[in-house]
Write an enzyme that holds these catalytic residues in place. Structure first.
Site, mmCIF file in Angstrom:
data_model
loop_
_atom_site.group_PDB
_atom_site.id
_atom_site.type_symbol
_atom_site.label_atom_id
_atom_site.label_comp_id
_atom_site.label_asym_id
_atom_site.label_seq_id
_atom_site.Cartn_x
_atom_site.Cartn_y
_atom_site.Cartn_z
ATOM 1 N N ASP A 41 -7.787 3.427 0.825
ATOM 2 C CA ASP A 41 -6.839 4.334 2.423
ATOM 3 C C ASP A 41 -8.525 4.990 3.562
ATOM 4 O O ASP A 41 -8.737 6.049 3.153
ATOM 5 C CB ASP A 41 -6.415 5.175 1.506
ATOM 6 C CG ASP A 41 -4.954 5.213 2.065
ATOM 7 O OD1 ASP A 41 -5.535 5.147 2.973
ATOM 8 O OD2 ASP A 41 -4.738 6.402 1.757
ATOM 9 N N CYS B 134 0.819 -0.955 -0.297
ATOM 10 C CA CYS B 134 -0.386 -0.162 -0.129
ATOM 11 C C CYS B 134 0.772 1.263 0.141
ATOM 12 O O CYS B 134 1.711 1.050 -0.691
ATOM 13 C CB CYS B 134 -0.663 -0.182 1.262
ATOM 14 S SG CYS B 134 0.087 -0.259 2.839
ATOM 15 N N CYS C 116 -0.849 0.653 7.756
ATOM 16 C CA CYS C 116 -2.728 -0.208 7.669
ATOM 17 C C CYS C 116 -3.245 -0.873 7.040
ATOM 18 O O CYS C 116 -3.399 -1.727 7.678
ATOM 19 C CB CYS C 116 -3.905 1.775 6.916
ATOM 20 S SG CYS C 116 -3.307 3.092 7.845
ATOM 21 N N ARG C 117 -3.524 -0.699 5.337
ATOM 22 C CA ARG C 117 -3.584 -1.734 4.566
ATOM 23 C C ARG C 117 -3.203 -2.742 4.207
ATOM 24 O O ARG C 117 -3.569 -4.194 4.894
ATOM 25 C CB ARG C 117 -3.985 -0.832 3.380
ATOM 26 C CG ARG C 117 -5.360 -0.378 3.365
ATOM 27 C CD ARG C 117 -5.764 0.479 1.955
ATOM 28 N NE ARG C 117 -3.821 1.199 1.862
ATOM 29 C CZ ARG C 117 -3.906 2.508 0.755
ATOM 30 N NH1 ARG C 117 -5.005 2.208 -0.503
ATOM 31 N NH2 ARG C 117 -3.014 2.532 0.362
ATOM 32 N N SER C 118 -2.107 -2.676 3.909
ATOM 33 C CA SER C 118 -0.526 -3.483 3.429
ATOM 34 C C SER C 118 -0.614 -4.523 5.263
ATOM 35 O O SER C 118 -0.824 -5.641 4.786
ATOM 36 C CB SER C 118 0.216 -3.433 2.924
ATOM 37 O OG SER C 118 1.428 -3.158 3.552
ATOM 38 N N ASN D 212 2.609 1.025 4.290
ATOM 39 C CA ASN D 212 2.516 0.130 5.339
ATOM 40 C C ASN D 212 2.404 0.165 6.616
ATOM 41 O O ASN D 212 3.146 -0.465 7.188
ATOM 42 C CB ASN D 212 4.111 -0.231 4.898
ATOM 43 C CG ASN D 212 4.447 -1.502 5.342
ATOM 44 O OD1 ASN D 212 5.656 -2.318 5.779
ATOM 45 N ND2 ASN D 212 2.792 -2.405 5.148
HETATM 46 P P1 4NP Z 1 -1.859 2.494 4.015
HETATM 47 O O1 4NP Z 1 -2.487 4.083 4.640
HETATM 48 O O2 4NP Z 1 -1.205 3.499 2.674
HETATM 49 O O3 4NP Z 1 -2.749 1.473 3.892
HETATM 50 O O4 4NP Z 1 -0.756 1.864 5.092
HETATM 51 C C1 4NP Z 1 -2.144 5.391 4.883
HETATM 52 C C2 4NP Z 1 -0.494 5.605 6.101
HETATM 53 C C3 4NP Z 1 0.089 6.772 5.703
HETATM 54 C C4 4NP Z 1 -0.013 7.741 4.808
HETATM 55 C C5 4NP Z 1 -1.534 7.693 3.871
HETATM 56 C C6 4NP Z 1 -1.435 6.246 3.251
HETATM 57 N N1 4NP Z 1 0.516 9.095 4.494
HETATM 58 O O5 4NP Z 1 0.260 9.605 3.962
HETATM 59 O O6 4NP Z 1 1.187 8.933 5.527
#
Ligand code: 4NP
Length: 158
Positions: A127, A10, A15-17, A13
């Site tokens: 997201d 993602c 939240c989703r992955s 790294n």
């Molecule tokens: P992820 O979520 O891609 O599912 O881990 C996010 C985590 C952090 C950010 C964006 C999405 N960020 O902009 O910091």
């Protein structure tokens, strides 16, 4: 038989992955398949490298029986496209970045995770980072569905 490498990717790294890694790994264990697969996750961005999963993701996962607290974020590397058989993107942006990283010869390894969920019209794991807590529950619903579909795909592909 050599193990099959699966990398969930993602943006951050956190939240989703990591949720995908934790749920998928647990699904493999439940089915006695863990020795046949190598599972990891990474982010296309580097902002959260070394951090544990977002607290909200950890809580949502724990409430559904998945412990993702031990994971630490890392950024995807060019050699991941050699080291893994499947690069599983959470959204189209991740997919585009991974295809770029993998290059034309390895672009076939890049897949959208939601391809395997069998939910009409849904291509991405949304997201949840900037939304409310219910977004994290939704991520788990989607990741559970796609994990089961991906395992069926992998068993057929071997
Ligand atoms: P992820 O979520 O891609 O599912 O881990 C996010 C985590 C952090 C950010 C964006 C999405 N960020 O902009 O910091």
């Amino acid at each position: 038989m050599p193990e099959t490498g699966i990398l969930f990717v993602c943006l951050g790294n956190i939240c989703r992955s990591p949720t995908a890694e934790g749920v998928f790994r647990q699904r493999l264990v439940t089915r006695g398949l863990e020795s046949r697969f190598r599972v990891d996750s990474a982010g296309t961005g580097d902002w959260h490298v070394g951090s544990p999963p977002d607290r909200r993701a950890q809580l949502a996962a724990a409430s559904r029986g998945f412990d993702i607290s031990g994971q630490r974020a890392r950024q995807v590397r060019p050699d991941d496209a050699d080291g893994f058989d499947y690069l599983i993107a959470m959204d189209r942006g991740n997919h585009r970045d991974l295809v770029h990283l993998a290059g034309t010869e390895r672009a076939h390894k890049v897949r959208l995770f939601m391809e395997f969920a069998g939910i009409d019209g849904l291509e991405e794991v949304p997201d949840p980072y900037y939304g409310g807590d219910d977004g994290f529950d939704r991520v788990i619903d989607l990741v559970e569905a796609a994990s089961d579909g991906l395992i069926e795909h992998l068993l057929r592909a071997r």
